[in-house]
Design a protein around this motif. Structure first.
Motif, PDB file in Angstrom:
ATOM      1  N   ILE A 157       0.857  -1.181   0.000  1.00 34.12           N
ATOM      2  CA  ILE A 157       0.000   0.000   0.000  1.00 34.12           C
ATOM      3  C   ILE A 157       0.895   1.233   0.000  1.00 34.12           C
ATOM      4  N   HIS A 158       0.654   2.119  -0.959  1.00 33.57           N
ATOM      5  CA  HIS A 158       1.332   3.416  -0.973  1.00 33.57           C
ATOM      6  C   HIS A 158       0.358   4.441  -0.406  1.00 33.57           C
ATOM      7  N   VAL A 159       0.665   4.939   0.796  1.00 36.31           N
ATOM      8  CA  VAL A 159      -0.180   5.920   1.465  1.00 36.31           C
ATOM      9  C   VAL A 159       0.271   7.320   1.064  1.00 36.31           C
ATOM     10  N   MET A 160      -0.645   8.086   0.459  1.00 33.47           N
ATOM     11  CA  MET A 160      -0.319   9.481   0.168  1.00 33.47           C
ATOM     12  C   MET A 160      -0.002  10.204   1.480  1.00 33.47           C
ATOM     13  N   PRO A 161       0.686  11.367   1.423  1.00 31.69           N
ATOM     14  CA  PRO A 161       1.273  11.956   2.631  1.00 31.69           C
ATOM     15  C   PRO A 161       0.314  12.010   3.814  1.00 31.69           C
ATOM     16  N   ALA A 162       0.815  11.569   4.962  1.00 33.29           N
ATOM     17  CA  ALA A 162      -0.006  11.470   6.170  1.00 33.29           C
ATOM     18  C   ALA A 162       0.484  12.386   7.274  1.00 33.29           C
ATOM     19  N   ALA A 163       1.412  13.300   6.966  1.00 31.56           N
ATOM     20  CA  ALA A 163       1.876  14.265   7.957  1.00 31.56           C
ATOM     21  C   ALA A 163       0.868  15.412   8.071  1.00 31.56           C
ATOM     22  N   GLU A 164       0.853  16.054   9.226  1.00 31.40           N
ATOM     23  CA  GLU A 164      -0.129  17.101   9.514  1.00 31.40           C
ATOM     24  C   GLU A 164      -0.095  18.205   8.465  1.00 31.40           C
ATOM     25  N   PHE A 165      -1.287  18.511   7.917  1.00 31.14           N
ATOM     26  CA  PHE A 165      -1.430  19.568   6.920  1.00 31.14           C
ATOM     27  C   PHE A 165      -2.523  20.535   7.359  1.00 31.14           C
ATOM     28  N   PRO A 166      -2.639  21.714   6.728  1.00 31.01           N
ATOM     29  CA  PRO A 166      -3.665  22.682   7.113  1.00 31.01           C
ATOM     30  C   PRO A 166      -5.072  22.148   6.854  1.00 31.01           C
ATOM     31  N   GLY A 167      -5.969  22.360   7.809  1.00 28.31           N
ATOM     32  CA  GLY A 167      -7.358  21.963   7.635  1.00 28.31           C
ATOM     33  C   GLY A 167      -7.537  20.457   7.665  1.00 28.31           C
ATOM     34  N   ASP A 168      -8.741  20.021   7.214  1.00 25.02           N
ATOM     35  CA  ASP A 168      -9.070  18.599   7.225  1.00 25.02           C
ATOM     36  C   ASP A 168      -8.993  17.950   5.857  1.00 25.02           C
ATOM     37  N   LEU A 169      -8.968  18.753   4.798  1.00 23.16           N
ATOM     38  CA  LEU A 169      -8.988  18.225   3.438  1.00 23.16           C
ATOM     39  C   LEU A 169      -7.719  18.624   2.701  1.00 23.16           C
TER      40      LEU A 169
END
Length: 608
Positions: A157-169
Motif C-alpha cells: 500500500i502506498h499511502v499518500m502523505p499522512a503528515a499534519e497539513f492545514p485543515g481537514d482536506l
C-alpha cells in the motif's frame, strides 16, 4: 540543566518521570518550554544552551499527552512556536503534544517482497473508505477494507502523505508538521496500529514524504526566529532564489547541516519508529534543481542531490530491504544509479514514459490513430539495466485528480472517464481500460494501481469525495479481472514466472491492424515463458498467426474478453494453441508459429 537524554523534540523518560526537551534555535537570547505542566509560563522552564544553537532541558512535571510549545526569547520579544519534531499536534495551528514513542509491536512473519514481486496500491487516507468514520476516512477505517485488498492480491500500500497539513482536506503534499500524523486521520498510535495490521495481512506500507518544500501554510518553522535574511523564511529555508518552488517559496535549506539532519531524521522515523517498508519521495526534481528540470545545470542544487544520496545510503546501510521510490518525472536515469557512481541511489522511480503514451493510446477515439510502436517503446523502456527500476501505472493521484486551480490546469479524469466522458461504464470504456490493465500487469516494471481502479471508479478524484465502494459489487467482474491479472503477475499458480522476470522481446508489431505481441521470461521453459497478445482494435480475429519461442501446446491463462468479467464482453475464444516449426510466412523472427483467436480490445496471456 542540559538534558542527558539524546534525541530531538519532546522525549519522555522510560521511567515515566518527566520529559526531555531539545530544540535547535541558533542566535537567540534564550529558549523556554511552556505547556499544560506549567500553566503555559514563558519563563518557568528555561532550556540550557548546548553547542551550535541547540538547547535542552528536563522537566520532571511534564508527562505524555500534555500540550506544549517552545518560547523563543530575542531581546524583549518572546514568541511561542511549535516543536519542529512534534510527533502530534492538536491541529496545524494548535499546540504540540507530548507523545509516548513506544508502541506494543507484536511479532509478525511479514517480510518485504522482492521488487519484482511488488504490486502497489496507491491510496488517500481521507477518501479510501468512510464507512466507519462517515465523511472522512481514517487509518481505522482503512483497516476494515484490508480483507478486500488482500483478496485482490496487492502486496504493498502506498499511502499518500499522512503528515499534519492545514485543515481537514488535502492531498497531503503541503506538510505543516512533517513529524506529526495528520490529526483527522488518527493519532500516532493509530498509525502504528495501522502499519502492524497491514503487515498482518501480508501487505507492505510505503509512505509518501515531501521534502521539496514545506507548507506553505500553518508553518511554524517559517521564521522560527526573527532572523530572516532578505525577508525570507529564516533558519529552516533558503534565503535566496533557491527558495522558489511551484508550491510556495519554502524550499528547505539542504546545505545547512541541521536542516539536512531534520529531513534525514524524518525519513528514518517513518521507516524505523513507525516500521513502514518504504518511502516515495515527492517531486525529487525540485530537490535537485530550482526549476525541476534536467536542462540547466546552473540551477542545480548540489546539496539537494547529496542529501538524497545521504538518506538513501543511510537506509541501505540500516534496512536495505526497504524500498525508496522517486517521483522525478524527468526521465533521469541517474535517479536510480548507485550513489557510488554519482547516482541518487533510489531503488525505483515513477515512469511518465509509461503512463502518458499508454493513456494517449487508449483514449484516442479512432483505432487508426493508435500507435503500436509507442506501445512497443513503453514495454521496452528502462532507466537502467534493471526492469524494476520503474513504477508503471495508468492511474495515479496526479493523472486522475480534479483540478485545485482550474485556471492553471483542467481537471484530470479516471481512465474509463477519459475514454468516453460521461459514459465510463460503456462497453468501449470498460474494454479499453481493461486492455490497459493487461498491458500494465504484463509489462516489465513494478505495477501500481490507484484506489478504486479495480472496480471501475470514474470521474475525477478529489480529496473530499470518498470512493464509491458500491461499484465493487456492481462491477464485480472488473474486480475479478484485476484479481486474475495480479495473481498471474505474482505467479500465483506457478505457470507465469516470466512476468516477474527481466527479459522481454516485443516480436510482433502490426500497426495496420493494431495488434502487438511480446515474450516475457525469467529463465525460460515451462511455467516461465509467457506470451502476451494485445488487440487495440474493434475487431475480432478467429485465427491470427504469431511466432512462439518454443513448440508444443500454449495454454490460455487469461482472456480479458471472457464474459465472466462482464456479460456484454464478447467471450471470443482465445483458445489453447499448438506451436509448430514454421515452414512458411512471417514468424516474427522466431522458429515456431501458431494461431490465436482474440476479441476486440482484448488481451491474452499464454504459457506452457
Amino acid at each position: 540543566m542540559v538534558s542527558s537524554q539524546s534525541g530531538m523534540g519532546a522525549i519522555p523518560f522510560a521511567s515515566g518521570s518527566g520529559v526531555s526537551f531539545r530544540v535547535w534555535v541558533p542566535n537567540v537570547d534564550g529558549v523556554s518550554v511552556a505547556g499544560e505542566f506549567n500553566s503555559w509560563s514563558p519563563t518557568a522552564h528555561p532550556l540550557d544552551s548546548e553547542n551550535n544553537g541547540f538547547w535542552s532541558t528536563e522537566v520532571t512535571v511534564a508527562s505524555v499527552g500534555q500540550q506544549y510549545k517552545f518560547v523563543i526569547h530575542e531581546g524583549t520579544n518572546s514568541v511561542y512556536k511549535n516543536d519542529p519534531y512534534a510527533r502530534d499536534v492538536t491541529s496545524s495551528v494548535g499546540n504540540s503534544i507530548i507523545v509516548d514513542l513506544n508502541f506494543n509491536w507484536t511479532s509478525t512473519n511479514f517480510s518485504m517482497p522482492a521488487w519484482n514481486e511488488l504490486i502497489i496500491y496507491e491510496m488517500h487516507v481521507g477518501t479510501f473508505n468512510d464507512d466507519i468514520d462517515p465523511g472522512l476516512g481514517t487509518f481505522r477505517s482503512i483497516k476494515a477494507k484490508l480483507p478486500d485488498l488482500q483478496a485482490l492480491g496487492i502486496n504493498a500500500i502506498h499511502v499518500m502523505p499522512a503528515a499534519e497539513f492545514p485543515g481537514d482536506l488535502s492531498w497531503g503534499y503541503n506538510p505543516s508538521h512533517p513529524f506529526a500524523i495528520e490529526s483527522v486521520f488518527g493519532t500516532p498510535s493509530d498509525f502504528k496500529d495501522f502499519v502492524q495490521t497491514v503487515h498482518n495481512f501480508g501487505i507492505a506500507v510505503i509512505v509518501d514524504v515531501v521534502y521539496n518544500h514545506f507548507g506553505p501554510r500553518d508553518l511554524d518553522m517559517w521564521r522560527f526566529t526573527s532572523w530572516n535574511q532578505n525577508n525570507k523564511g529564516g533558519i529552516y529555508f533558503y534565503n535566496d532564489d533557491r527558495d522558489r518552488t511551484p508550491w510556495g517559496n519554502t524550499r528547505p535549506d539542504y546545505g545547512r547541516g541541521e536542516v539536512r539532519q531534520y529531513i534525514r531524521d524524518n525519513a528514518l522515523m517513518w521507516l524505523e519508529e513507525c516500521r513502514c517498508d518504504g518511502l516515495r519521495f515527492d517531486a525529487t526534481a525540485f530537490i535537485r534543481n530550482i526549476f525541476g528540470n534536467n536542462n540547466d545545470p546552473s540551477n542545480d542544487i548540489a546539496e539537494g542531490w547529496s542529501l538524497i544520496q545521504w538518506i538513501n545510503n543511510e537506509i541501505n546501510a540500516r534496512q536495505p530491504w526497504k524500498i525508496t521510490i522517486a517521483e522525478d518525472i524527468r526521465n533521469n536515469e541517474w535517479i536510480t544509479k548507485d550513489t557510488g557512481t554519482g547516482g541518487a541511489g533510489f531503488d525505483t522511480q515513477w515512469s511518465q514514459e509509461f503512463v502518458r503514451p499508454v493513456r494517449d493510446t487508449l483514449i484516442t477515439p479512432n483505432d487508426r490513430d493508435r500507435n503500436m510502436f509507442a506501445i512497443r517503446d513503453v514495454i521496452y523502456h528502462r532507466y537502467g539495466t534493471d526492469a524494476f527500476e520503474r513504477v508503471i501505472y495508468t492511474e495515479s493521484h496526479d493523472e486522475v485528480a480534479r483540478s485545485l486551480n482550474p485556471q492553471e490546469r483542467p481537471d484530470h479524469y479516471r481512465l474509463p472517464e477519459e475514454i468516453w466522458r460521461g459514459n465510463a461504464d460503456s462497453w468501449f470504456a470498460r474494454k479499453r481500460s481493461t486492455l490497459g490493465a493487461v498491458l500494465l500487469f504484463t509489462t516489465p516494471g513494478i505495477p501500481m494501481i490507484f484506489q478504486g481502479q479495480e472496480f471501475l471508479e470514474w470521474g475525477s478524484w478529489a480529496d473530499n469525495t470518498p470512493l464509491d465502494w458500491s461499484k465493487k459489487d456492481r462491477f464485480k467482474g472488473i474486480w475479478d479481472l484485476y484479481q486474475s491479472l495480479i495473481r498471474l503477475r505474482r505467479n500465483w499458480f506457478n505457470n507465469t514466472r516470466g512476468l516477474r522476470g527481466q527479459n522481454v522481446n516485443v516480436f510482433h508489431i502490426n500497426n495496420n491492424d493494431k495488434l502487438i505481441a511480446f515474450h516475457r521470461w525469467e529463465n525460460g521453459g515451462g511455467g516461465d515463458d509467457v506470451i502476451v497478445v494485445l488487440n487495440f482494435s474493434d475487431r475480432n480475429y478467429d485465427s491470427y498467426t504469431i511466432g512462439f519461442p518454443s513448440p508444443g501446446t500454449w495454454y490460455v491463462r487469461f482472456n480479458s474478453d471472457w464474459q465472466g468479467f462482464s456479460p456484454d464482453f464478447g467471450n471470443f475464444p482465445g483458445y489453447n494453441t499448438t506451436a509448430g516449426r514454421a515452414i512458411w510466412g512471417d514468424t516474427d523472427g522466431l522458429t515456431f508459429a501458431g494461431n490465436v483467436g482474440i476479441g476486440a480490445y482484448s488481451g491474452l496471456i499464454f504459457s506452457q
